[in-house]
Design a protein around this motif. Structure first.
Motif, PDB file in Angstrom:
ATOM      1  N   THR A   1      -7.242  51.275 -20.747  1.00 20.37           N
ATOM      2  CA  THR A   1      -8.062  50.233 -20.151  1.00 20.37           C
ATOM      3  C   THR A   1      -9.515  50.657 -20.214  1.00 20.37           C
ATOM      4  OG1 THR A   1      -8.588  49.059 -18.123  1.00 20.37           O
ATOM      5  CG2 THR A   1      -7.757  51.292 -17.861  1.00 20.37           C
ATOM      6  N   ASP A   2     -10.392  49.671 -20.106  1.00 20.38           N
ATOM      7  CA  ASP A   2     -11.816  49.971 -20.027  1.00 20.38           C
ATOM      8  C   ASP A   2     -12.272  49.748 -18.594  1.00 20.38           C
ATOM      9  OD1 ASP A   2     -14.702  48.142 -20.722  1.00 20.38           O
ATOM     10  OD2 ASP A   2     -14.505  50.301 -20.937  1.00 20.38           O
ATOM     11  N   ASP A   3     -11.331  49.400 -17.752  1.00 21.17           N
ATOM     12  CA  ASP A   3     -11.670  48.899 -16.426  1.00 21.17           C
ATOM     13  C   ASP A   3     -11.423  49.970 -15.371  1.00 21.17           C
ATOM     14  OD1 ASP A   3     -11.003  45.678 -14.881  1.00 21.17           O
ATOM     15  OD2 ASP A   3     -12.026  47.448 -14.116  1.00 21.17           O
ATOM     16  N   TYR A   4     -12.492  50.308 -14.684  1.00 23.50           N
ATOM     17  CA  TYR A   4     -12.430  51.289 -13.624  1.00 23.50           C
ATOM     18  C   TYR A   4     -11.418  50.978 -12.564  1.00 23.50           C
ATOM     19  CZ  TYR A   4     -15.177  55.128 -13.496  1.00 23.50           C
ATOM     20  OH  TYR A   4     -15.597  56.369 -13.712  1.00 23.50           O
ATOM     21  N   SER A   5     -11.464  49.718 -12.134  1.00 24.00           N
ATOM     22  CA  SER A   5     -10.614  49.352 -11.000  1.00 24.00           C
ATOM     23  C   SER A   5      -9.141  49.525 -11.377  1.00 24.00           C
ATOM     24  CB  SER A   5     -10.906  47.916 -10.557  1.00 24.00           C
ATOM     25  OG  SER A   5     -10.793  47.058 -11.659  1.00 24.00           O
ATOM     26  N   VAL A   6      -8.828  49.331 -12.659  1.00 28.41           N
ATOM     27  CA  VAL A   6      -7.435  49.508 -13.092  1.00 28.41           C
ATOM     28  C   VAL A   6      -7.028  50.981 -12.949  1.00 28.41           C
ATOM     29  CG1 VAL A   6      -5.861  49.370 -15.067  1.00 28.41           C
ATOM     30  CG2 VAL A   6      -7.482  47.525 -14.639  1.00 28.41           C
ATOM     31  N   LEU A   7      -7.936  51.874 -13.347  1.00 27.75           N
ATOM     32  CA  LEU A   7      -7.645  53.308 -13.210  1.00 27.75           C
ATOM     33  C   LEU A   7      -7.487  53.694 -11.743  1.00 27.75           C
ATOM     34  CD1 LEU A   7      -9.984  55.181 -15.728  1.00 27.75           C
ATOM     35  CD2 LEU A   7      -7.497  55.029 -15.784  1.00 27.75           C
ATOM     36  N   GLN A   8      -8.360  53.137 -10.925  1.00 26.64           N
ATOM     37  CA  GLN A   8      -8.291  53.484  -9.511  1.00 26.64           C
ATOM     38  C   GLN A   8      -7.038  52.922  -8.860  1.00 26.64           C
ATOM     39  OE1 GLN A   8     -12.309  52.439  -8.438  1.00 26.64           O
ATOM     40  NE2 GLN A   8     -12.834  54.600  -8.197  1.00 26.64           N
TER      41      GLN A   8
ATOM     42  N   VAL B   1     -17.232  43.626 -25.958  1.00 23.41           N
ATOM     43  CA  VAL B   1     -18.217  43.261 -24.943  1.00 23.41           C
ATOM     44  C   VAL B   1     -19.182  42.255 -25.572  1.00 23.41           C
ATOM     45  CG1 VAL B   1     -18.077  45.411 -23.638  1.00 23.41           C
ATOM     46  CG2 VAL B   1     -19.614  45.266 -25.599  1.00 23.41           C
ATOM     47  N   LEU B   2     -20.035  41.655 -24.743  1.00 23.95           N
ATOM     48  CA  LEU B   2     -20.994  40.680 -25.253  1.00 23.95           C
ATOM     49  C   LEU B   2     -22.378  41.319 -25.326  1.00 23.95           C
ATOM     50  CD1 LEU B   2     -19.778  37.653 -23.123  1.00 23.95           C
ATOM     51  CD2 LEU B   2     -19.292  38.109 -25.539  1.00 23.95           C
TER      52      LEU B   2
ATOM     53  N   LEU C   1     -22.667  43.401 -21.885  1.00 24.65           N
ATOM     54  CA  LEU C   1     -22.117  42.704 -20.737  1.00 24.65           C
ATOM     55  C   LEU C   1     -20.606  42.577 -20.824  1.00 24.65           C
ATOM     56  CD1 LEU C   1     -23.299  40.916 -18.413  1.00 24.65           C
ATOM     57  CD2 LEU C   1     -23.154  39.009 -20.006  1.00 24.65           C
ATOM     58  N   ARG C   2     -19.947  42.830 -19.719  1.00 23.08           N
ATOM     59  CA  ARG C   2     -18.539  42.453 -19.642  1.00 23.08           C
ATOM     60  C   ARG C   2     -18.324  41.732 -18.313  1.00 23.08           C
ATOM     61  NH1 ARG C   2     -13.809  42.788 -22.414  1.00 23.08           N
ATOM     62  NH2 ARG C   2     -12.066  42.483 -20.994  1.00 23.08           N
ATOM     63  N   THR C   3     -17.757  40.545 -18.408  1.00 18.43           N
ATOM     64  CA  THR C   3     -17.549  39.737 -17.202  1.00 18.43           C
ATOM     65  C   THR C   3     -16.054  39.527 -16.990  1.00 18.43           C
ATOM     66  OG1 THR C   3     -17.476  37.632 -18.339  1.00 18.43           O
ATOM     67  CG2 THR C   3     -19.663  38.470 -17.742  1.00 18.43           C
ATOM     68  N   ASN C   4     -15.736  38.855 -15.896  1.00 22.23           N
ATOM     69  CA  ASN C   4     -14.326  38.589 -15.612  1.00 22.23           C
ATOM     70  C   ASN C   4     -13.778  37.477 -16.504  1.00 22.23           C
ATOM     71  OD1 ASN C   4     -15.841  36.608 -14.387  1.00 22.23           O
ATOM     72  ND2 ASN C   4     -14.516  36.441 -12.586  1.00 22.23           N
ATOM     73  N   ASN C   5     -14.648  36.797 -17.260  1.00 21.90           N
ATOM     74  CA  ASN C   5     -14.173  35.754 -18.164  1.00 21.90           C
ATOM     75  C   ASN C   5     -15.114  35.679 -19.364  1.00 21.90           C
ATOM     76  OD1 ASN C   5     -13.444  33.417 -19.511  1.00 21.90           O
ATOM     77  ND2 ASN C   5     -13.048  32.236 -17.627  1.00 21.90           N
TER      78      ASN C   5
ATOM     79  N   GLU D   1     -24.162  30.819 -11.421  1.00 24.29           N
ATOM     80  CA  GLU D   1     -23.941  29.369 -11.274  1.00 24.29           C
ATOM     81  C   GLU D   1     -22.634  28.947 -11.924  1.00 24.29           C
ATOM     82  OE1 GLU D   1     -27.472  27.832 -13.036  1.00 24.29           O
ATOM     83  OE2 GLU D   1     -28.691  28.133 -11.215  1.00 24.29           O
ATOM     84  N   ALA D   2     -22.270  29.630 -13.002  1.00 24.16           N
ATOM     85  CA  ALA D   2     -21.022  29.290 -13.704  1.00 24.16           C
ATOM     86  C   ALA D   2     -19.809  29.961 -13.052  1.00 24.16           C
ATOM     87  CB  ALA D   2     -21.124  29.713 -15.169  1.00 24.16           C
ATOM     88  N   GLY D   3     -20.036  30.661 -11.937  1.00 22.90           N
ATOM     89  CA  GLY D   3     -18.922  31.273 -11.202  1.00 22.90           C
ATOM     90  C   GLY D   3     -18.400  32.559 -11.845  1.00 22.90           C
ATOM     91  N   LEU D   4     -19.252  33.186 -12.670  1.00 26.08           N
ATOM     92  CA  LEU D   4     -18.795  34.404 -13.367  1.00 26.08           C
ATOM     93  C   LEU D   4     -19.194  35.655 -12.592  1.00 26.08           C
ATOM     94  CD1 LEU D   4     -19.879  33.264 -16.927  1.00 26.08           C
ATOM     95  CD2 LEU D   4     -17.520  33.579 -16.130  1.00 26.08           C
ATOM     96  N   SER D   5     -18.329  36.677 -12.667  1.00 26.86           N
ATOM     97  CA  SER D   5     -18.658  37.964 -12.059  1.00 26.86           C
ATOM     98  C   SER D   5     -18.869  39.004 -13.155  1.00 26.86           C
ATOM     99  CB  SER D   5     -17.525  38.444 -11.156  1.00 26.86           C
ATOM    100  OG  SER D   5     -17.405  37.572 -10.063  1.00 26.86           O
ATOM    101  N   ILE D   6     -19.814  39.884 -12.912  1.00 33.82           N
ATOM    102  CA  ILE D   6     -20.103  40.950 -13.875  1.00 33.82           C
ATOM    103  C   ILE D   6     -19.207  42.140 -13.568  1.00 33.82           C
ATOM    104  CG2 ILE D   6     -21.895  42.484 -14.825  1.00 33.82           C
ATOM    105  CD1 ILE D   6     -22.573  39.525 -15.169  1.00 33.82           C
ATOM    106  N   GLU D   7     -18.443  42.603 -14.566  1.00 33.62           N
ATOM    107  CA  GLU D   7     -17.659  43.829 -14.361  1.00 33.62           C
ATOM    108  C   GLU D   7     -18.547  45.053 -14.555  1.00 33.62           C
ATOM    109  OE1 GLU D   7     -13.168  42.212 -15.195  1.00 33.62           O
ATOM    110  OE2 GLU D   7     -14.059  43.548 -16.664  1.00 33.62           O
ATOM    111  N   TYR D   8     -19.300  45.028 -15.624  1.00 35.76           N
ATOM    112  CA  TYR D   8     -20.347  46.034 -15.793  1.00 35.76           C
ATOM    113  C   TYR D   8     -21.338  45.535 -16.821  1.00 35.76           C
ATOM    114  CZ  TYR D   8     -17.478  47.398 -19.835  1.00 35.76           C
ATOM    115  OH  TYR D   8     -16.746  47.401 -20.977  1.00 35.76           O
TER     116      TYR D   8
END
Lengths: 139, 433
Positions: B381-388, A71-72, A111-115, A90-97
């Motif tokens: 995985t660490d990803d919830y959505s993957v588990l779901q 994670v970051l 932070l963990r994002t989709n990229n 603005e950079a088009g990133l989504s936060i996973e958690y």
């Protein structure tokens, strides 16, 4: 700015969380930050600890379902959270958690994002303050 | 192709059937000596001279487990008890116990059937065979012991449980073959890996015989992969001696039932009429070589079918398809008939899942619900959505297979009870009365 985080599959059962945490603290693993996300059936416990590799091995040896994820980590100091989020949006990133905690008067954002790579780029470009794993552990 | 008894195993069907008819007549004559069959025959006005073809077998009434219970302990003996040398008794967990008696010749025949099975899957006198069955009354112990000894294999009667000791024997004695319950095979493999033993490179295991509980093809493949072996399905039941009644050959496509020892019928369990080859029904067996306790048209409650066509292995004894469960572990839920093995088949297709699962049937708000708890193999995985998403995918496949939607619960590795014996996969908490 990359930090190893331990994720643990937790059943929604009385005492599970304290069992897992005791397993680590008994082996002198210092827990720096913790967060639990839950559904009605199970949760994922996410931990930042002082020795992630050793902690991971302890969990594996105890047959716990666990995962090591990158994670970051950012220090929020002068920037406020809303502004940082705006940069990512603005950079088009989504936060996973994400989760925040304070350590020695610093506000720290995990932070963990989709990229993750694009996120690193934003952090560099916007001159945000990344935190290295060694810094986090030694703070 | 190598055979233990080539002439018998590859006997042309016509000859085999003529042989069966002679044996059947002898068996009916012998059975009449038992108090139970004496009465049955006189009630139904049956005698051996009415039997002119194998089809005439259908004139005889069925024998059921209830008959065995009602005639406990010795009322089915067709020879004097002093001529019997062995007795096996079921524990009677589901009712009164049953007894099966054996003469010395019966034991020798039984050993020969097991030896024939083991030879068929490549076990030789150069192998080391470890039997992880319970000994004592459980026929998987002594049944395999005598069979393996007859074959000439060095036989290790390790008996059940104590995984670390099993593994030590496997390593120290250079065990090459195991007889093991499928749920315990996966468990033993897990313990090996936990102990740092890679069964594929650190042991000499090459062949295992699995049986005694229903299991899916996926579970067999998983066992083969985990242990680095070929796994062969064996079928037996204590009423029919025990192991050795039917066994897979190296084609792994159906179990050859030894028709020189047993006559096989498949019937519709409702109408009790014979069904044609290829159609699923209840397996009904008649012993045609047993002295001490012949059984005529014994209803096994096992559901299977005869596989049509010849087996490439050259054996002429017909093959039973993989067992589809027993007519008595069928779950009836919301008017749907289903078997635990169907659930297992789906679960085993997901590599994210472990081997342990539990089906609970209960009445929730006046509606019968099925809860399936299954262990994750690890947190991948660490990803919830993957588990779901995984939950959704499994549930959808289960729904397609079962025609009803179970509640699925992913649970942590090691949180379900460890299955070391015959696995308990279904808990039915409904009240039926």
């Amino acid at each position: 700015m990359t930090v190893n985080q331990i994720s643990i599959f937790l059943e929604n059962k009385y005492g599970k969380l304290s069992d897992i945490l005791a397993l680590l603290t008994d082996q002198n693993i210092r827990i720096i930050a913790a967060t639990v996300a839950d559904t009605s059936e199970y949760g994922i416990l996410r931990l930042i600890v002082c020795e992630p590799q050793r902690a991971y091995k302890i969990l594996k040896d105890a047959n716990v379902s666990a995962n090591l994820t990158e994670v970051l980590a950012l220090s929020l100091d002068s920037n406020n959270l809303a502004k940082v989020m705006q940069y990512f949006t603005e950079a088009g990133l989504s936060i996973e958690y994400m989760y925040c905690f304070s350590l020695k008067e610093k506000s720290i954002l995990i932070l963990r994002t989709n990229n993750q790579e694009a996120t690193r780029e934003v952090i560099r470009r916007k001159n945000l303050t990344p935190i290295a794993e060694s810094d986090l552990i030694n703070l | 192709m190598q055979y233990w008894q080539k002439e018998i195993e590859t006997m042309p069907r016509k000859e085999l059937e003529a042989f069966q008819l002679e044996r059947l007549k002898e068996t009916i004559q012998a059975a009449e000596q038992s108090p139970f069959y004496k009465k049955t025959f006189s009630d139904h006005q049956i005698s051996a001279d009415q039997i002119h073809s194998l089809a005439d077998l259908q004139k005889l009434p069925f024998t059921t487990k209830d008959d065995l219970r009602a005639n406990y302990p010795f009322n089915m003996a067709a020879i004097p008890i002093r001529e019997c040398v062995r007795l096996h008794s079921s524990s009677g967990t589901t009712g009164d116990p049953t007894v099966v008696l054996h003469s010395a010749k019966d034991l020798d025949d039984w050993a020969n059937q097991v030896a024939r099975c083991m030879y068929m899957v490549g076990v030789r006198d150069t192998d080391v065979f470890q039997n992880t069955s319970g000994y004592g009354m459980f026929t998987g112990g002594l049944g395999f012991q005598y069979g393996a000894e007859k074959l000439g294999t060095l036989t290790v009667p390790a008996a059940a449980g104590n995984s670390k000791r099993q593994i030590k024997f496997i390593k120290d004695f250079g065990t090459t073959c195991l007889h093991i319950i499928p749920s315990y095979a996966t468990r033993l493999a897990e313990v090996m890996y936990e102990e740092g033993v890679d069964p594929r490179s650190d042991t000499k295991l090459h062949t295992i015989c699995i049986g005694a509980e229903p299991h899916s093809e996926e579970q067999r493949k998983r066992i083969e992969q985990l242990l680095g072996v070929k796994a062969y399905n064996c079928f037996g039941m204590s009423e029919m001696n025990g192991p050795g009644v039917a066994f897979e050959c190296t084609e792994q496509n159906g179990l050859h039932i030894w028709e020189d020892y047993t006559i096989v019928e498949i019937i519709d369990p409702i109408t009790l009429q014979a069904v044609p080859d290829g159609e699923v029904g209840e397996l009904v067996l008649t012993t045609i070589s047993r002295e001490a306790m012949p059984l005529l048209r014994y209803r096994t409650r096992d559901l299977t079918c005869i596989i049509k066509g010849d087996c490439p292995c050259g054996r002429t004894h017909r093959r039973l398809a993989r067992f589809q469960g027993r007519s008595d572990d069928m779950i009836i839920l919301k008017g749907v008939n289903l078997f635990p093995i169907q659930v297992e088949t789906i679960l085993m297709q997901f590599k994210e899942l472990g081997n342990n699962y539990l089906i609970t049937i209960d009445t929730v708000s006046n509606s019968d619900e099925m809860l399936i708890e299954v262990e994750l193999s690890d947190l991948f995985t660490d990803d919830y959505s993957v588990l779901q998403q995984l939950s959704k995918d499994i549930t959808r496949q289960l729904r397609d297979e079962l025609l009803l939607t179970p509640r699925l619960k992913l649970v942590a590795k090691g949180s379900l009870p460890i299955q070391e014996g015959k696995a308990v996969r279904v808990k039915d908490l409904r009240k039926f009365c």
